[in-house]
Scaffold this motif. Sequence first.
Motif, mmCIF file in Angstrom:
data_model
loop_
_atom_site.group_PDB
_atom_site.id
_atom_site.type_symbol
_atom_site.label_atom_id
_atom_site.label_comp_id
_atom_site.label_asym_id
_atom_site.label_seq_id
_atom_site.Cartn_x
_atom_site.Cartn_y
_atom_site.Cartn_z
ATOM 1 N N UNK A 1 1.897 6.406 10.548
ATOM 2 C CA UNK A 1 1.728 4.985 10.302
ATOM 3 C C UNK A 1 0.282 4.605 10.518
ATOM 4 N N UNK A 2 -0.071 3.402 10.071
ATOM 5 C CA UNK A 2 -1.419 2.923 10.313
ATOM 6 C C UNK A 2 -1.393 1.422 10.578
ATOM 7 N N UNK A 3 -2.450 0.988 11.264
ATOM 8 C CA UNK A 3 -2.684 -0.441 11.451
ATOM 9 C C UNK A 3 -4.044 -0.756 10.841
ATOM 10 N N UNK A 50 -5.797 -11.579 16.756
ATOM 11 C CA UNK A 50 -5.057 -12.486 15.892
ATOM 12 C C UNK A 50 -4.218 -11.627 14.954
ATOM 13 N N UNK A 51 -2.926 -11.889 14.924
ATOM 14 C CA UNK A 51 -2.010 -11.165 14.057
ATOM 15 C C UNK A 51 -1.978 -11.878 12.708
ATOM 16 N N UNK A 52 -2.105 -11.114 11.622
ATOM 17 C CA UNK A 52 -2.014 -11.705 10.296
ATOM 18 C C UNK A 52 -0.676 -12.456 10.186
ATOM 19 N N UNK A 53 -0.700 -13.677 9.648
ATOM 20 C CA UNK A 53 0.515 -14.504 9.604
ATOM 21 C C UNK A 53 1.740 -13.807 9.012
ATOM 22 N N UNK A 54 1.554 -12.916 8.051
ATOM 23 C CA UNK A 54 2.712 -12.237 7.457
ATOM 24 C C UNK A 54 3.399 -11.274 8.425
ATOM 25 N N UNK A 55 2.743 -10.948 9.532
ATOM 26 C CA UNK A 55 3.285 -10.000 10.503
ATOM 27 C C UNK A 55 3.813 -10.660 11.775
ATOM 28 N N UNK A 56 3.477 -11.906 12.014
ATOM 29 C CA UNK A 56 3.820 -12.565 13.281
ATOM 30 C C UNK A 56 5.311 -12.467 13.589
ATOM 31 N N UNK A 57 6.158 -12.791 12.628
ATOM 32 C CA UNK A 57 7.603 -12.802 12.871
ATOM 33 C C UNK A 57 8.223 -11.411 12.907
ATOM 34 N N UNK A 58 7.461 -10.385 12.552
ATOM 35 C CA UNK A 58 7.970 -9.012 12.588
ATOM 36 C C UNK A 58 7.761 -8.365 13.956
ATOM 37 N N UNK A 59 6.971 -9.018 14.805
ATOM 38 C CA UNK A 59 6.705 -8.493 16.149
ATOM 39 C C UNK A 59 7.725 -9.046 17.133
ATOM 40 N N UNK A 89 5.199 1.082 15.846
ATOM 41 C CA UNK A 89 6.514 1.539 15.401
ATOM 42 C C UNK A 89 6.485 1.626 13.880
ATOM 43 N N UNK A 90 7.314 2.464 13.303
ATOM 44 C CA UNK A 90 7.321 2.649 11.852
ATOM 45 C C UNK A 90 7.505 1.337 11.099
ATOM 46 N N UNK A 91 8.311 0.422 11.639
ATOM 47 C CA UNK A 91 8.523 -0.855 10.959
ATOM 48 C C UNK A 91 7.279 -1.747 10.988
#
Length: 107
Positions: A1-3, A50-59, A89-91
């Motif tokens: 995976x990557x960030x 700062x978490x990109x808005x598209x990822x906030x609810x996935x954390x 995590x993979x997700x």
Amino acid sequence: MEIRVTDFAGEVHALKAIDGWRVMEVIRDWGLPIKAECGGACACGTCHVYVDPQWVDKLPPPTDEEMDQLDQIYAVQENSRLSCQILTAQELDGLELQLAPGSEVDG
């Protein structure tokens, strides 16, 4: 995976990561300039991102301890998190973050 991490100069870095590592460790181990003074103990707030808005609810939501630290640091936004409190995590493959003011290395 990557960030994907945007540094203070606006450059985006694609960082390979291993499941279960703290995002702060991945950022630090790839040599990006993140202060991370407490080493992941959720005691200082110097790994603020700062978490990109598209990822906030996935954390997973922040713990009370993380919220307490965020209440004490500079330039907090609704998408602020401490990178020491996010586990890879993979997700979360492709997670996008930006280093926040106050997390830069001194000097």
